[in-house]
Structures are given as C-alpha cells and as structure tokens.
Design an enzyme around this catalytic site. Structure first.
Site, short mmCIF file in Angstrom:
data_model
loop_
_atom_site.label_atom_id
_atom_site.label_comp_id
_atom_site.label_asym_id
_atom_site.label_seq_id
_atom_site.Cartn_x
_atom_site.Cartn_y
_atom_site.Cartn_z
N LYS A 195 -10.12 -3.44 61.52
CA LYS A 195 -9.90 -3.00 60.32
C LYS A 195 -11.21 -3.85 59.71
CE LYS A 195 -9.38 -2.17 55.65
NZ LYS A 195 -10.68 -2.74 55.21
N GLU A 271 -7.99 -17.63 60.83
CA GLU A 271 -9.29 -18.27 60.55
C GLU A 271 -9.64 -18.20 59.12
OE1 GLU A 271 -12.59 -19.53 59.44
OE2 GLU A 271 -13.68 -17.93 60.84
N CYS A 305 -17.22 -19.92 55.99
CA CYS A 305 -16.12 -20.51 55.81
C CYS A 305 -16.42 -22.06 56.32
CB CYS A 305 -14.94 -19.94 56.67
SG CYS A 305 -14.47 -18.47 56.27
N GLU A 403 -13.16 -23.96 47.28
CA GLU A 403 -14.31 -23.39 48.02
C GLU A 403 -15.30 -22.62 47.23
OE1 GLU A 403 -13.14 -20.68 51.10
OE2 GLU A 403 -14.59 -21.36 52.64
C1 SIN Z 1 -16.84 -17.80 58.98
O1 SIN Z 1 -17.74 -18.03 58.15
O2 SIN Z 1 -15.83 -17.37 59.06
C2 SIN Z 1 -17.68 -17.85 60.39
C3 SIN Z 1 -18.79 -18.89 60.57
C4 SIN Z 1 -19.47 -19.18 62.01
O3 SIN Z 1 -19.06 -18.45 62.99
O4 SIN Z 1 -20.37 -19.91 62.17
#
Ligand code: SIN
Length: 500
Positions: A195, A271, A305, A403
C-alpha cells in the site's frame, strides 16, 4: 535564490511525460492484473510544485485489500518453493528494467513528490540498489547445523519465509522505500501486498508494471492504492494470513499498526520518526561540516526521517559555522524540481508548510534570529518554503523537540562533549545522528554514547543498501538493507533429526 512560477498551463496527460507510456498505470495491480475500485471511485494525484492534476488513480479500500491478500496467499507457497536462484533471477530482471526506465521513474518521482530531478535520479539508483543487493543475498539465506548433544540425533536450523507481507510506504521516497521493503521480502520467498502513500501511487504502479514485465508470478507482488489508509492498513493488520507488517512513516501511525498487529502476533518492522542531532565540534573541518549539514538538512527539502533536525555547534566555531551555513543555504535554488539546477522543491502539502512556519515563528518568538530565509517562498508557489537558518536556538523551542520535516536548520550552541551528548539524547527518537570531529578518542566516545540506530561521523548522508538502516527508541524496530534486512522476512525453524 528563487525561481518565479511558470505561467500556468494545462497539465499534459501523464503518459505524454514518459518515454514509455506503458508505465503510466492508474489501476491497482492484483493477482497479476490491473483493476479499478469496486466502487469505480478514483482519487486525484497532484504535482505539489505546480498544483497540476497528474492522474486519477483507482481508489481502493478494505475489500480490495482483502482480495489482494487472498491473491498473495494463493501465490505464497509456490513462490516460497521456487529456488533462491529462480527468485534471484526474477529480481535481477526487475532491477535491469528499473535501471532501463530510470528516466521515466525519476520523472514520476519529481512529478508526484516534488523532489528535484537530480535527487529523483539518485533515488532511482538507490532504489534499484536494494533490488540488486537482495537478489544477491537471496542465495545466502543460510541455515545452520549445530553440533549435537546426542550421537543418534542431529540439530538443523533452516530459514524459511515468514509468509505474506503487508508493506506500507511513504511519499518522501516513492521508489526506494518500496524496493527496500519488497526486494528482501520477495527474495526470500514472501508474497507482498503493498500500500503506497496516496500522494505518490504513480511510481509504485510503474514499479509494479516493471515487476510484471520482469516475470514475477501473478499474486507475488500486489499494489493497492487508495485514500482510506486506515481501513486498508486495518485490512492488512486484521488478516491472520498476513504474517508480517513492514512500515515507514510516522511514530503515531507505527504505534497504531504495532497495536493492531498484536492481535495475530505478527512480525513487525517499523521505520518511524526521527529528531536527528547534527553536532559540530570545535576541532571539526568547518567547511566539510557545513557541506555535510547542508546535504543532511536540505535533502528532499528537509523531508526525510534522517534529516538533521537539530544542529549543535560548539562555542569556539559557533559564529563561523552558522554564518557559513547561512551563506550556502541562501544560495540554494528553490523551484519546480523538474527545472534544471533546482535544489529545493516544494513541501508535500499545505499542512507541512504550516508546521514549518509554526516552528520558525515559535523559535523567533523565543529569541532565535533568522540568518537566511524564514518564510514561505510564496513567489515560487504555495507549497515552497525558503531554505532557512536560525541561530541562538535553545532547547525551549519546538524545533528542539519536534521533527520539522522541512528546510529549516536551527543552530544550537553547546560548550562541551558531555553537555551535547545529553542534549542530543534528550528525545524519544533514536533514528540517525551525525557529528563532525577529528579527535580520535572523541570520535569513539561520541559514536558509542549517542543513543541512535545510525551515526554518521564526518558524513552527512549515510543511507546505502549495504548498511542496516533503522532506529532505536520510538524511531522503530528492525533494520532494512544489508544482510540484516533479509532476516526481517525470515523465520528460523529448528529441526531435530533422530534415529541417525
Ligand atoms: C526516510 O526518510 O525514511 C528514508 C531516508 C533514506 O533512506 O535515506
């Protein structure tokens, strides 16, 4: 530096943007075929840079997700029983097709997620690298023979696929987050229901088209698109036959998926959010640290992230570092990612711009000073924000805790090593951290004491298919990429052989 908006023009049909119009898929991919929603409903996908309508994609829901799960269940055993070599060969064909169509995939990424063309091209290569890596690793899912405790018995451990996988992926890496999850799952013999984020279904469907051309058997990879993420996620977590959930996205949604997965005791990989510290010590190579901070902070306009969220500079170099970072940030070119030389694209949606503006206002209201940027780049378009550097930032400000997910670099001052480690670790997150230093003892101490799953030392970009990507604390569970990424989709079976 900002690009003025182009004069509005009607969006060309999606297929006309691509060298291979066959990659412009607008329906879901289930059991090896393309299908629309039972309701006939479709949802709109827009280019965040221009607001142009890109496509109307089939708007599936829980019922069609269940159909996709059923297709994956039917495909599961046959795929698991193929040899690793056969699965590897299929993945290698997929990998070759992804590279062959890299230009078109990059066009789709930039169109639907907004990232600059150069970053989109890099993302396709990064995404493809996971397919290649796991095609190779598929052949190395070794078991064990354990020295026995009984002369007439033998102890064997075999590795077997966990079963059907539900994968839920975000919009910020519309190709790479899919391949980072699906390639290892497929490599070890799991069938997948994917998804993708509703903002970026087009890259996912193009990847499915290429998987189909690569000869992946029907039902082994299924892609369901739709706006009702909670219902589709609940269909995946609620099915006893889905044995694993793998997700990239917010900690809030990760928590919901983890709770829901408890019902059937599924394996989960998550993650999740980050609040990455980026530390520059007095002994750092200043220019290298500025370039590292720039790369880490402004990749995908700050929407990753692992982006530096809090930048800590030691007192001795604080002024010089902040000034140089601001100088370089001010030179970044903001605009539509499809235009030559653009380095900062749009944010994904209005709420993202509002959050970034709120963080800047909160910081300046509490005493931070704007060295460059500081507001929305409205002359470029409604979703653009100026690359911003703030100085005199303190731990009372929202940027210290939340964040930002946008192009704002807040620079905090620190005095010594113990102080900055305490500040860096004072968060519920633990995904990525970075620091620049040259003293060898300090490098070891700080790397060991940072409470993070990944640490970049004198490096601002750390992601590669070769290394385990993932976080600790509320940044998630499990690892993606590397040989460890394969284990996430395997179960261990111990077999005791008697009567020897
Ligand atoms: C992400 O922002 O979740 C992944 C970043 C990355 O793989 O460098």
């Amino acid at each position: 530096m900002n690009d003025a908006p182009a004069s509005p023009s009607p969006a060309p049909p999606l297929a006309s943007l691509l060298s291979d119009p066959g990659l412009a898929r607008l329906d879901a991919y289930i059991a090896g075929g393309w299908r629309s929603a039972a309701s006939g409903g479709r949802f709109s996908v827009h280019n965040p840079a221009t607001g142009a309508l890109l496509a109307e994609v089939a708007d599936l829901g829980a019922a069609e997700t269940e159909e996709a799960i059923a297709a994956a269940v039917r495909a599961q055993q046959g795929w698991a029983e193929e040899t690793a070599k056969t699965r590897s060969a299929a993945l290698k064909r997929w990998h070759a097709l992804v590279l062959e169509h890299a230009d078109d995939l990059a066009t789709l990424i930039t169109a639907e997620c907004g990232k600059p063309r150069a970053e989109a091209v890099a993302e396709v290569a990064y995404g493809a690298s996971f397919i290649e890596w796991f095609a190779e690793e598929a052949k190395r899912a070794y078991g064990e023979v354990i020295p026995t405790h009984n002369a007439s018995q033998r102890i064997v451990v075999m590795k077997q696929p966990v079963g059907v996988v539900g994968a839920i992926t975000p919009w910020n890496f519309p190709v790479a987050m899919i391949t980072r999850k699906c390639a290892p799952a497929l490599a070890v013999g799991c069938a997948v229901v994917l998804k993708p984020a509703e903002q970026t279904p087009l890259s996912a469907l193009a990847l499915a088209e290429l998987a189909n051309r690569a000869g992946l058997p029907a039902g082994v990879l299924n892609v369901v698109c739709g706006q009702d993420g909670p219902a589709m996620g609940a269909a995946l977590t609620g099915s006893a036959e889905v044995r694993k959930i793998t997700f990239t996205g917010s900690t809030e949604v990760g928590r919901i998926l983890m709770r829901a997965s408890a019902e059937h005791i599924k394996k989960v990989s998550l993650e999740l959010g980050g609040n990455a510290p980026f530390i520059v010590f007095d002994d750092a190579d200043l220019e290298a640290a500025v370039d590292g901070a720039l790369a880490s902070k402004f990749r995908n306009a700050g929407q990753t992230c692992v982006c530096a969220n809090r930048i800590y500079a030691q007192s001795g170099i604080y002024d010089a570092f902040a000034a140089r970072l601001a100088e370089k940030a001010a030179a970044l070119r903001v605009g539509d990612g499809s235009a030559e030389g653009v380095q900062i694209g749009p944010l994904i949606e209005p709420a993202a711009v509002e959050k970034v503006a709120r963080h800047v206002a909160d910081a300046t209201g509490k005493g931070a000073k704007v060295l460059t940027g500081g507001g929305p780049a409205t002359a470029v378009g409604p979703l653009f924000f100026e690359p911003t550097v703030l100085r005199d930032v303190t731990s009372e400000m929202a940027v210290a805790r939340e964040e930002t997910f946008g192009p704002v670099a807040p620079v905090f001052r620190f005095e010594d090593e113990a102080d900055v480690i305490a500040q860096a670790n004072a968060t519920e997150y633990g995904l990525a951290a970075y620091f620049y230093a040259r003293d060898l003892g300090r490098v070891w101490r700080v790397a060991e004491r940072l409470d993070y799953g990944m640490v970049g030392v004198n490096a601002g970009v750390i992601a590669t298919e070769l290394a385990p990507f993932g976080g600790v604390k509320q940044s998630g569970l499990g690892r993606e990429g590397s040989r460890h990424g394969l284990e996430e989709f395997l179960e261990m079976k111990y077999v005791l052989m008697g009567g020897v």
